[in-house]
Design a protein around this motif. Sequence first.
Motif, short mmCIF file in Angstrom:
data_model
loop_
_atom_site.label_atom_id
_atom_site.label_comp_id
_atom_site.label_asym_id
_atom_site.label_seq_id
_atom_site.Cartn_x
_atom_site.Cartn_y
_atom_site.Cartn_z
N ARG A 158 0.83 -1.21 0.00
CA ARG A 158 0.00 0.00 0.00
C ARG A 158 0.86 1.25 0.00
NH1 ARG A 158 -4.17 -2.32 4.36
NH2 ARG A 158 -5.53 -3.44 2.92
N GLU A 159 1.90 1.27 0.83
CA GLU A 159 2.78 2.43 0.88
C GLU A 159 3.54 2.62 -0.43
OE1 GLU A 159 5.24 1.86 4.29
OE2 GLU A 159 3.61 2.25 5.70
N SER A 160 3.92 1.51 -1.05
CA SER A 160 4.62 1.60 -2.34
C SER A 160 3.71 2.18 -3.42
CB SER A 160 5.10 0.21 -2.78
OG SER A 160 6.01 -0.30 -1.86
N LYS A 161 2.44 1.79 -3.40
CA LYS A 161 1.49 2.32 -4.38
C LYS A 161 1.33 3.83 -4.19
CE LYS A 161 -3.19 1.82 -6.13
NZ LYS A 161 -4.49 1.17 -5.98
N LYS A 162 1.23 4.27 -2.94
CA LYS A 162 1.12 5.71 -2.67
C LYS A 162 2.38 6.44 -3.13
CE LYS A 162 -1.86 5.23 1.38
NZ LYS A 162 -1.91 5.35 2.84
N GLU A 163 3.54 5.84 -2.90
CA GLU A 163 4.80 6.47 -3.29
C GLU A 163 4.92 6.57 -4.81
OE1 GLU A 163 8.11 8.54 -2.39
OE2 GLU A 163 6.74 7.68 -0.92
N GLN A 196 2.51 6.94 -6.86
CA GLN A 196 1.61 8.00 -7.30
C GLN A 196 2.21 9.38 -7.09
OE1 GLN A 196 -1.91 7.03 -5.06
NE2 GLN A 196 -2.63 5.54 -6.57
N ARG A 197 3.16 9.50 -6.15
CA ARG A 197 3.80 10.79 -5.88
C ARG A 197 4.95 11.09 -6.82
NH1 ARG A 197 4.87 9.83 0.17
NH2 ARG A 197 2.91 8.82 0.57
#
Length: 127
Positions: A76-81, A83-84
């Motif tokens: 989940r954190e990788s997906k957010k990263e 997107q940034r």
Amino acid sequence: MKPNSVKHGAEVQQSRHDGLKWAAVVALLAVAVIANTYFAGIGLLYRVLGVVAFCLMAGGVALTTAKGRSLVTLARESKKEIQRVVWPTRPETVQTTAIVLVAVMVVGLLLWLIDTLLGWAMSGVIG
């Protein structure tokens, strides 16, 4: 219960049943391998579907462990990263690719020139 620390300060509680869950994962995978061998006479499609089903069950059990939950958090954190991330535009990509191609050609020509000169010098020395 012993807490396991994960990057970014997240904490995952390790269950005392994690060992049993990992044993179940290994058992499910072993059953998949043994059943695939035992039912060798059955069609390949059915055996593949069986192995996939057992692997999905093993994955589901593995995701309920502390390590599995930390893997889900990491995903989940990788997906957010991702997107940034500011991705380059098409012109920037084309320009960078052209620069790399020109640099590779220049280095290739220099190496060819050095090789040719050294070959010419060696042939003059050797005769």
